[in-house]
Design a protein around this motif. Sequence first.
Motif: not given
Length: 345
Positions: A128, A304, A307, A313-314
Amino acid sequence: MQAITHDESVGPSSLALAEVPDPVPGPDEVVIEVAASAVNRADLMQSQGLYPPPSGAPATIGLECSGKIVEVGENIEGAAEWAAEHLRPGAEVCALLAGGGYATRVAVPAAQVMPIPSGVSLAEAASLPEVACTVWSNLFMTADLTKLSRPGRRPRLLVHGGSGGIGSFAVQLAAAFDIDVAATAGSAEKVAACRELGAGLAINYRESDFVDVLREHTAESGDFGADVILDVMGAKYLGRNVAALADDGRLVIIGMQGGISGELNIAELLGKRGGVIATNLRKRPVEGPTGKGEICRQVVENVWPLIEAGRIKTQVSERFALADAAQALQRLQSGESSGKLLLEV
């Protein structure tokens, strides 16, 4: 500790795991015991001798990591007041680095250390910092993307390499801010991935010219072009990027995959009142209104929560052991990967 060393004259194939001295934190730094790092295009360039680290940065490759804090400097609270509660031994964090991520430990300025968003694993958090800080600083701090709306339409963003590490994050973040997103990619599979991430228009650059497709896409509005273009290609796309800009548009160049020197049509740029901006995250200072500490603060405040809400999403596609860093860089170099590649300790 162990760290990846390399011979710049050889490139990625020379990378090897070796014993090196442990890092010692400065007054404004913490030492992180690394759980994972992530692979970036800049790492590949550094391994080839094309992107040396800034003065004072570790020679070891690696621009981001996640892990646990094991040591803190004596001036931590003064160094990063906004994140003081996270800067304690044992805290799980992720960090933006100027270098040193391909190792089992790394010292990093406290202001560049961030808490891990809830719902993200310790290892995946390593994917991230670089993308989040790059995208946020360029699109929202530098280009002021959200302020470029026009009567009757949302701001428009064109992202090159929309399925890659930077691109996939940029598409998601812009979509979360209700931006009209277009993205380019190099295969039908990657084009589909861009659409799933939130791109309203996804262009296969191997089959179509993105300028022509963008022109057709915006024909009905009578208001052609992208307000902001996020470009990783550099010289190869310079002329077509200027052609694809809307009036008062901003071309933000963050990479040089397509070369470092190109011809700029100044008359066309003047006619559009366009701007060409080239930015670099790695060599920014820690302090200041556009420094890495302020970028990290804004990312924690603004990105953040998205997320944690599941709106971003990662995008971890493959994982490698730290000792297999050469294999990971060669995979990135092949152009066949999507999203982020992790190196796990």
